[in-house]
Design an enzyme around this catalytic site. Structure first.
Site, PDB file in Angstrom:
ATOM      1  N   ASP A 363       2.988  24.231 -55.082  1.00  0.00           N
ATOM      2  CA  ASP A 363       3.801  24.796 -54.018  1.00  0.00           C
ATOM      3  C   ASP A 363       4.731  23.688 -53.529  1.00  0.00           C
ATOM      4  OD1 ASP A 363       4.542  26.717 -51.946  1.00  0.00           O
ATOM      5  OD2 ASP A 363       3.505  25.348 -50.589  1.00  0.00           O
ATOM      6  N   LYS A 364       5.976  24.028 -53.140  1.00  0.00           N
ATOM      7  CA  LYS A 364       6.939  22.982 -52.778  1.00  0.00           C
ATOM      8  C   LYS A 364       6.719  22.443 -51.376  1.00  0.00           C
ATOM      9  CE  LYS A 364      11.204  23.767 -51.406  1.00  0.00           C
ATOM     10  NZ  LYS A 364      11.352  22.936 -50.188  1.00  0.00           N
ATOM     11  N   THR A 365       6.895  23.318 -50.389  1.00  0.00           N
ATOM     12  CA  THR A 365       6.937  22.865 -49.001  1.00  0.00           C
ATOM     13  C   THR A 365       5.581  22.363 -48.533  1.00  0.00           C
ATOM     14  OG1 THR A 365       8.662  24.491 -48.578  1.00  0.00           O
ATOM     15  CG2 THR A 365       7.602  23.501 -46.668  1.00  0.00           C
ATOM     16  N   THR A 516       8.045  28.318 -54.985  1.00  0.00           N
ATOM     17  CA  THR A 516       8.488  28.240 -53.596  1.00  0.00           C
ATOM     18  C   THR A 516       9.149  29.537 -53.172  1.00  0.00           C
ATOM     19  OG1 THR A 516       9.899  27.009 -52.059  1.00  0.00           O
ATOM     20  CG2 THR A 516      10.703  27.231 -54.301  1.00  0.00           C
ATOM     21  N   GLY A 517       9.164  29.764 -51.880  1.00  0.00           N
ATOM     22  CA  GLY A 517       9.896  30.897 -51.332  1.00  0.00           C
ATOM     23  C   GLY A 517      11.344  30.554 -51.043  1.00  0.00           C
ATOM     24  N   LYS A 544       2.777  34.946 -55.023  1.00  0.00           N
ATOM     25  CA  LYS A 544       2.480  33.696 -55.730  1.00  0.00           C
ATOM     26  C   LYS A 544       1.352  33.861 -56.736  1.00  0.00           C
ATOM     27  CE  LYS A 544       4.252  30.480 -52.257  1.00  0.00           C
ATOM     28  NZ  LYS A 544       3.967  29.370 -51.327  1.00  0.00           N
ATOM     29  N   ASP A 563      -1.205  24.516 -49.871  1.00  0.00           N
ATOM     30  CA  ASP A 563      -1.732  24.089 -48.573  1.00  0.00           C
ATOM     31  C   ASP A 563      -2.941  24.894 -48.123  1.00  0.00           C
ATOM     32  OD1 ASP A 563      -0.714  26.510 -47.764  1.00  0.00           O
ATOM     33  OD2 ASP A 563       0.972  25.659 -46.650  1.00  0.00           O
ATOM     34  N   ASP A 567      -1.136  30.161 -49.463  1.00  0.00           N
ATOM     35  CA  ASP A 567      -1.325  30.062 -50.913  1.00  0.00           C
ATOM     36  C   ASP A 567      -2.702  30.555 -51.343  1.00  0.00           C
ATOM     37  OD1 ASP A 567       1.189  28.818 -51.186  1.00  0.00           O
ATOM     38  OD2 ASP A 567       0.330  26.887 -50.648  1.00  0.00           O
TER      39      ASP A 567
END
Length: 704
Positions: A363-365, A516-517, A544, A563, A567
């Site tokens: 996941d990015k953020t 990512t969103g 996801k 996180d 997720d």
């Protein structure tokens, strides 16, 4: 397969660490076997010395009244007292229909004792008293060493418990009072002095300090914590006093949660353990059948002495001791080693599967990025350089607490700019802020600010801002006396550890995927900077897990790193779910592995640990089974024609040595260093696109 005894000496199980050892006091069992070993060794010495066979070997004679009864009397005491753990364990295994090592040992020493007792009573000439005594003493020594090894592996839980201080300094209306940590309640104020340990989870209400959190997160360097920050029980204030308000006590603290996770991991079953259990069970039946054949064959050969001795030797040497220890000890040490590095393994299967994972889905953020605003590029016009533009913006934003203002003032501080003092600060709702700086009107905001002031973007800035927007960037303008003097873009900054994490995963042959969103151009910009292989962008949280399923449909084994909040479905669907940055939230049910720190390089530590622990499992299984294949024919007397035989006591030594070898091999896992190398300190420098990625257009700054 150890025996767990209560105060009465009764057996409560026969597995090693594989079935519920986490809650048992192995150091206590080690002490029990240590005492039994030394006392029975003292009793065994006269049994050996008074043995007629030993006297014949060394050519001496003990001619005292009643000398012939010393071996039977002391041998019986050794059988009843020293052999009790094996006898009760064997009875319980037979009663539970789970035959194993204890039953083999019980049968072996019972056969030896029965034959020796019959001989002493004049009903035969099968005197095995000294062999029986030596056999039990050696078996007690082996169990003592095994309990020590398992106790050391399970010591992670004890070490975690010892992180908590015994008392806390509670703040009262009249000063402070020393209380037991069990007396603390939520809402209490606690004083933690320099060098002191935090007694309970809490929030700092006064003071700041550098906290040593290595025992929780694995982060070796102290981390700065100030008013409003959370701290967890067991961490250490290295340089200053802090006051904190207790937010969690007892079983609700992060440390207690970590203890539960370590215990769950050490108690959870695994495929390798199931294989070892089946092999140990099979070995019991092979040993039993071999013992029967051996007894019948030697009896048919007209040698009852050899029939009993060879049978006892087979039963002893074939004990699946090392086999039962091979897997559980490796897992126990692996999970303890991981916990010290801030890697919390909730599920053994997750650790086992990690070595075969093909793709790591990040996941990015908040995972590869920091999850907060950061200034990434600056452009100035009309004679204003980057530092001037940033300084003016920082002055105007100095009194604001908005995340955008924090990002701007932080960037100015990182570049050590001399920021002028502003006055007349005012928020422009939906557009930005304005203030007077050195007698000039300075405004900072997004496109809405320019529209509100009826200003056009300078042509000299357009090429830069267009590039930022193409990357999904957000543009923030700086206006001085109604003239646009510069612009900057803010982004969700890439973690400094992320490039190394991706590079090291590529070195290990893993495919790295980003999900990512955020807008596609944002995600692709991050992917380009980090050299990520594939991108899933503009994905809703509930979608996801579909991305994970798509990768799995291609035949890939997937580890998902997120996180642990939005997720959760993807973490649950992945072959291995890894929750990152969960130092104070360890009750994440959807993840098999939890990283207490937010360093993505810890994923490499999981892979390395998985490979190393699997290698140790295979080595231990190969040794434990191979040793039996070689030892059984020798024990049965198949090579007696060549003069190659092995007495029961020596068989016990060989069997115990095999167990010690397996335990020592597992202990080598402790040398594995899973902590990422410290990043080299970086001097403050102008921010460039390579260091950060843009935010999605939906999060345009200035709309305050």
């Amino acid at each position: 397969m150890f025996v767990v005894m209560d105060h009465a000496g009764h057996d409560h199980g026969h597995d090693h660490a594989g079935h519920g050892h986490g809650g048992h006091d192995h150091s206590g069992h080690a002490e029990v076997f240590r005492r039994l070993f030394w006392w029975n060794l003292l009793l065994a010495i006269p049994v050996v010395v008074f043995s007629e066979m030993v006297q014949d070997w060394f050519g001496y004679t003990i001619d005292v009244p009643g000398a012939e009864w010393v071996p039977p009397v002391l041998g019986t005491l050794i059988f009843v007292w020293g052999g009790r753990p094996f006898l009760t364990g064997g009875v319980d295994e037979a009663r539970n229909r789970r035959p194993g090592m204890m039953l083999l040992i019980a049968v072996a020493i019972t056969v030896a004792y029965g034959a020796s007792l019959a001989s002493s009573l004049g009903w035969g000439e099968l005197d095995f008293w000294w062999e029986l005594a030596a056999l039990i003493v050696v078996m007690l020594l082996g169990h003592w060493q095994e309990m020590k090894a398992i106790g050391q592996a399970a010591g992670a839980l004890t070490a975690l418990a010892e992180l908590l201080p015994d008392t806390a300094e509670r703040i009262t209306d009249t000063g402070t009072e020393e209380v037991a940590i069990a007396a603390l309640a939520i809402g209490d104020l606690v004083l933690v002095r320099p060098g002191g340990r935090v007694p309970a989870d809490g929030e700092i209400v006064a003071g700041s300090a550098h906290m040593d959190e290595s025992m929780v997160t694995g982060e070796s360097r102290p981390v700065g914590r100030a008013e409003g920050d959370r701290v967890v029980a067991g961490t250490v204030s290295t340089d200053a006093s802090i006051r904190l308000r207790v937010t969690a006590v007892g079983n609700d603290t992060a440390l207690a949660g970590i203890q539960r996770l370590v215990a769950e991991a050490q108690e959870s079953h695994s495929r390798s353990q199931a294989l070892a259990d089946r092999a140990a069970a099979a070995l019991f039946y092979v040993a039993s059948a071999t013992a029967v054949v051996t007894f019948v064959a030697w009896l048919a050969a007209g040698d009852p002495d050899q029939a009993v001795e060879r049978t006892v030797t087979v039963l002893v040497i074939a004990c699946p001791h090392a086999l039962g220890l091979a897997i559980p000890l490796v897992i126990s040490i692996a999970t303890a080693t991981a916990a010290r590095a801030g890697i919390l393994v909730r599920d053994r299967l997750a650790l086992e599967r990690m070595r075969t994972v093909d793709a790591i889905l990040f996941d990015k953020t908040g995972t590869l990025t920091k999850g907060n605003h950061a200034v990434t590029e600056i452009a100035g016009v009309a004679g204003h350089d980057d530092s001037t533009v940033l300084g003016l913006a920082a002055a105007a934003e100095a009194e604001s607490e908005h995340p955008i203002a924090v990002a701007i003032t932080t960037a100015a501080a990182q570049r050590r700019l001399d920021v002028p003092v502003a006055s007349g600060f005012e928020t422009l709702p939906g557009r930005g802020v304005t203030a007077r700086v050195d007698g000039r009107e300075v405004a900072v905001g997004g496109p809405a600010l320019l529209a509100g002031l009826d200003l056009a973007e300078p042509e000299l800035l357009r090429s830069r801002t267009t590039s930022w927007r193409e990357r999904g960037g957000s543009v923030l303008y700086v206006v001085v006396d109604r003239e646009v003097v510069g612009a900057m873009t803010l982004a969700d900054e890439i973690r400094p550890e992320s490039p190394a994490a991706v590079a090291q995963l590529h070195e290990r042959g893993r495919r790295v995927v980003l999900i990512t969103g955020d807008a596609r151009q944002v995600a692709e910009a991050v992917a380009r900077d980090l050299r990520i292989d594939e991108v899933f962008a503009e994905v809703l949280p509930e979608q996801k897990d579909a991305a994970v399923a798509e990768l799995q449909a291609r035949g890939l084994s997937v580890a998902m790193v997120g996180d642990g909040v939005n997720d959760a479905p993807a973490l649950a669907r992945a072959d291995v779910g890894i929750a990152i940055g969960a130092g104070t939230d360890v009750a994440i049910e959807s993840a098999g592995v939890i990283l207490a720190a937010d360093d993505p390089r810890n994923v490499i530590g999981i892979i390395d640990l998985s490979r190393a622990s699997y290698r140790k499992m295979i080595e231990n299984l190969a040794w434990a089974t191979g040793y039996n294949l070689l030892a059984l024919p020798l024990a049965a007397g198949a090579f007696a024609f060549a003069g190659l035989t092995i007495p029961p006591a020596l068989a016990a030594v060989v069997m115990s040595l095999s167990t010690i070898i397996v335990a020592a091999n597992a202990q080598l896992l402790r040398r594995l260093d899973l902590r990422p190398a410290p990043l080299a300190p970086v001097e403050p420098a102008p921010v460039t696109p390579a260091r950060a990625a843009a935010r999605p257009p939906a999060e345009v700054p200035g709309t305050r």
